[in-house]
Design a protein around this motif. Structure first.
Motif, PDB file in Angstrom:
ATOM      1  N   ALA A   1     -13.439 -43.581  87.509  1.00 28.01           N
ATOM      2  CA  ALA A   1     -14.238 -43.157  88.666  1.00 28.01           C
ATOM      3  C   ALA A   1     -14.722 -44.383  89.432  1.00 28.01           C
ATOM      4  O   ALA A   1     -14.667 -44.442  90.667  1.00 28.01           O
ATOM      5  CB  ALA A   1     -15.421 -42.299  88.208  1.00 28.01           C
ATOM      6  N   LEU A   2     -15.173 -45.389  88.704  1.00 30.34           N
ATOM      7  CA  LEU A   2     -15.630 -46.627  89.353  1.00 30.34           C
ATOM      8  C   LEU A   2     -14.466 -47.346  90.018  1.00 30.34           C
ATOM      9  O   LEU A   2     -14.587 -47.844  91.144  1.00 30.34           O
ATOM     10  CB  LEU A   2     -16.316 -47.538  88.325  1.00 30.34           C
ATOM     11  CG  LEU A   2     -17.707 -47.073  87.856  1.00 30.34           C
ATOM     12  CD1 LEU A   2     -18.165 -47.883  86.645  1.00 30.34           C
ATOM     13  CD2 LEU A   2     -18.731 -47.162  88.974  1.00 30.34           C
ATOM     14  N   LEU A   3     -13.339 -47.376  89.311  1.00 30.87           N
ATOM     15  CA  LEU A   3     -12.165 -48.070  89.871  1.00 30.87           C
ATOM     16  C   LEU A   3     -11.748 -47.436  91.204  1.00 30.87           C
ATOM     17  O   LEU A   3     -11.512 -48.129  92.201  1.00 30.87           O
ATOM     18  CB  LEU A   3     -11.028 -48.037  88.842  1.00 30.87           C
ATOM     19  CG  LEU A   3      -9.828 -48.942  89.102  1.00 30.87           C
ATOM     20  CD1 LEU A   3      -9.134 -49.291  87.768  1.00 30.87           C
ATOM     21  CD2 LEU A   3      -8.815 -48.321  90.036  1.00 30.87           C
ATOM     22  N   PHE A   4     -11.705 -46.112  91.226  1.00 28.42           N
ATOM     23  CA  PHE A   4     -11.356 -45.422  92.485  1.00 28.42           C
ATOM     24  C   PHE A   4     -12.414 -45.652  93.552  1.00 28.42           C
ATOM     25  O   PHE A   4     -12.099 -45.895  94.717  1.00 28.42           O
ATOM     26  CB  PHE A   4     -11.214 -43.916  92.243  1.00 28.42           C
ATOM     27  CG  PHE A   4      -9.934 -43.533  91.568  1.00 28.42           C
ATOM     28  CD1 PHE A   4      -8.713 -43.777  92.191  1.00 28.42           C
ATOM     29  CD2 PHE A   4      -9.929 -42.917  90.328  1.00 28.42           C
ATOM     30  CE1 PHE A   4      -7.519 -43.426  91.579  1.00 28.42           C
ATOM     31  CE2 PHE A   4      -8.739 -42.574  89.703  1.00 28.42           C
ATOM     32  CZ  PHE A   4      -7.539 -42.826  90.320  1.00 28.42           C
ATOM     33  N   SER A   5     -13.672 -45.557  93.148  1.00 31.06           N
ATOM     34  CA  SER A   5     -14.759 -45.680  94.125  1.00 31.06           C
ATOM     35  C   SER A   5     -14.739 -47.033  94.810  1.00 31.06           C
ATOM     36  O   SER A   5     -14.949 -47.129  96.020  1.00 31.06           O
ATOM     37  CB  SER A   5     -16.119 -45.498  93.452  1.00 31.06           C
ATOM     38  OG  SER A   5     -16.169 -44.259  92.830  1.00 31.06           O
ATOM     39  N   VAL A   6     -14.514 -48.087  94.011  1.00 26.76           N
ATOM     40  CA  VAL A   6     -14.527 -49.429  94.603  1.00 26.76           C
ATOM     41  C   VAL A   6     -13.265 -49.640  95.445  1.00 26.76           C
ATOM     42  O   VAL A   6     -13.331 -50.133  96.573  1.00 26.76           O
ATOM     43  CB  VAL A   6     -14.649 -50.516  93.507  1.00 26.76           C
ATOM     44  CG1 VAL A   6     -14.664 -51.909  94.134  1.00 26.76           C
ATOM     45  CG2 VAL A   6     -15.908 -50.300  92.668  1.00 26.76           C
ATOM     46  N   SER A   7     -12.100 -49.221  94.912  1.00 27.02           N
ATOM     47  CA  SER A   7     -10.833 -49.440  95.628  1.00 27.02           C
ATOM     48  C   SER A   7     -10.842 -48.777  96.992  1.00 27.02           C
ATOM     49  O   SER A   7     -10.371 -49.347  97.970  1.00 27.02           O
ATOM     50  CB  SER A   7      -9.658 -48.859  94.846  1.00 27.02           C
ATOM     51  OG  SER A   7      -9.601 -49.401  93.573  1.00 27.02           O
ATOM     52  N   ARG A   8     -11.355 -47.544  97.033  1.00 26.10           N
ATOM     53  CA  ARG A   8     -11.290 -46.787  98.276  1.00 26.10           C
ATOM     54  C   ARG A   8     -12.633 -46.699  98.987  1.00 26.10           C
ATOM     55  O   ARG A   8     -12.807 -45.942  99.924  1.00 26.10           O
ATOM     56  CB  ARG A   8     -10.705 -45.388  98.004  1.00 26.10           C
ATOM     57  CG  ARG A   8      -9.313 -45.424  97.356  1.00 26.10           C
ATOM     58  CD  ARG A   8      -8.318 -46.294  98.136  1.00 26.10           C
ATOM     59  NE  ARG A   8      -8.148 -45.847  99.504  1.00 26.10           N
ATOM     60  CZ  ARG A   8      -7.271 -44.909  99.880  1.00 26.10           C
ATOM     61  NH1 ARG A   8      -6.464 -44.361  98.991  1.00 26.10           N
ATOM     62  NH2 ARG A   8      -7.202 -44.547 101.130  1.00 26.10           N
ATOM     63  N   ARG A   9     -13.580 -47.509  98.520  1.00 24.48           N
ATOM     64  CA  ARG A   9     -14.881 -47.661  99.184  1.00 24.48           C
ATOM     65  C   ARG A   9     -15.574 -46.308  99.384  1.00 24.48           C
ATOM     66  O   ARG A   9     -16.108 -46.019 100.472  1.00 24.48           O
ATOM     67  CB  ARG A   9     -14.698 -48.423 100.497  1.00 24.48           C
ATOM     68  CG  ARG A   9     -14.077 -49.791 100.249  1.00 24.48           C
ATOM     69  CD  ARG A   9     -13.642 -50.509 101.487  1.00 24.48           C
ATOM     70  NE  ARG A   9     -14.750 -50.810 102.392  1.00 24.48           N
ATOM     71  CZ  ARG A   9     -14.590 -51.452 103.543  1.00 24.48           C
ATOM     72  NH1 ARG A   9     -13.377 -51.873 103.907  1.00 24.48           N
ATOM     73  NH2 ARG A   9     -15.618 -51.688 104.320  1.00 24.48           N
TER      74      ARG A   9
END
Ligand code: GLV
Ligand code: GLV
Length: 322
Positions: free
Chosen positions: A109-117
């Motif tokens: 969830a964090l990885l997606f959130s940061v990657s796609r802002r």
């Protein structure tokens, strides 16, 4: 038998203990108890169910001669002085397995959130700043076909890695041991720390906290990462030098970070809070209804095993039985 539970936990675990006829003292206030409050509460208790926010040091462990079992309501147990417990032959248990997928999901969830802002985009849109589609609006990072670096491939690191399958990633990992499952399922490659740091587009930390992992990521490591790199930490805060990370994010040495844990919880470096390229969570990687309930069951079962003279299933200091 009398048990101190330092904070309300889900009733699934409480019920098991009550069914056994144990007398429970549960902290009814929704806050962390101080050391002295824990020592007071421990008087005449046979068992302690502690949280990762409780510092169960030597003084606490030695304060109650009757104490014979400590069940930590967490998989990590760096909050407990295991040597002090072992010296007194008190078994300590944790709650592995039930939170493995849940924690790995938070890392994703964090990885997606940061990657796609995601958080930044949500704030931007809510504030009415979205004035129409833009070719350069909110650009982030691709995930598919990129290089994923997993630091620590125990239960959680492995589960995190396996979930990358649909994204066809090039998977690198750093661990003492060869991880046959990751090698077989993902063609993952075991590499040196420096190689993982230099080559990964995403680095996710899944180490336990101890002397050898303290500040595992510091200025040097951050400087050697790619400048599109994204660093995720769902393990323990002190594994990353938070001041160095703040500088790395501010000066754009890396693209971003996703954090669930901090060096001095609950305090967070105020400079970190002002940055847009970090997504921050309140140490909630295992926080789902299902998992917290299962953790309560595991903690209660271990407590019962310990108090009835059995080796607790999830005992972390089994050497006391030798
Ligand atoms: C959470 O951080 C845990 O160790 O369970
Ligand atoms: C944590 O329990 C892990 O093994 O990753």
């Amino acid at each position: 038998m009398k048990i101190l539970i330092t904070r309300k936990i889900p009733k699934s675990g409480i019920e098991l203990l009550l069914k056994k006829g144990y007398e429970l003292e549960i902290n009814q206030q929704d806050r962390i108890l101080s050391k002295n409050e824990i020592i007071d509460g421990l008087k005449e208790k046979d068992g302690l169910i502690s949280l990762l926010t409780d510092n169960i040091n030597k003084e606490v462990i030695n304060s109650e001669p009757k104490l014979k079992m400590i069940a930590n309501y967490a998989v990590g147990y760096n909050n407990i002085d295991i040597n002090a417990a072992t010296q007194k032959k008190i078994p300590v248990s944790n709650t592995p397995d039930v939170l493995t997928d849940t924690t790995a999901e938070m890392a994703w969830a964090l990885l997606f959130s940061v990657s796609r802002r995601i958080v930044e985009g949500d704030n931007f849109t809510r504030k009415g700043k979205y004035k129409g589609w833009g070719p350069m609006l909110m650009l982030g990072q691709d995930i598919s076909n990129k290089t994923l670096g997993i630091v620590g491939t125990g239960r959680i690191g492995s589960a995190f890695g396996l979930k990358s399958k649909g994204f066809k990633m090039n998977v690198l990992y750093f661990d003492e041991k060869i991880n046959e499952t990751l090698e077989k399922e993902l063609n993952a490659k075991k590499v040196e720390k420096s190689e993982l740091i230099k080559q990964s587009d995403f680095i996710s930390i899944h180490l336990p906290l101890n002397k050898s992992t303290f500040h595992f990521i510091g200025t040097n490591e951050l400087k050697n990462m790619k400048n599109n790199a994204i660093l995720i930490n769902t393990s323990r805060g002190p594994i990353i030098d938070e001041i160095a990370l703040t500088k790395a994010l501010k000066d754009k040495w890396i693209f971003g970070a996703g954090l669930d844990v901090y060096e001095n919880e609950p305090n967070i470096n105020p400079k970190l809070l002002n940055l847009n390229n970090v997504v921050i969570q309140p140490h909630s990687a295992s926080a789902t209804f299902q998992t917290r309930s299962n953790m309560a069951i595991i903690a209660a079962k271990n407590m019962i095993e310990g108090l009835t003279g059995k080796i607790p299933t999830n005992c972390v200091n089994k050497n006391i039985y030798k």
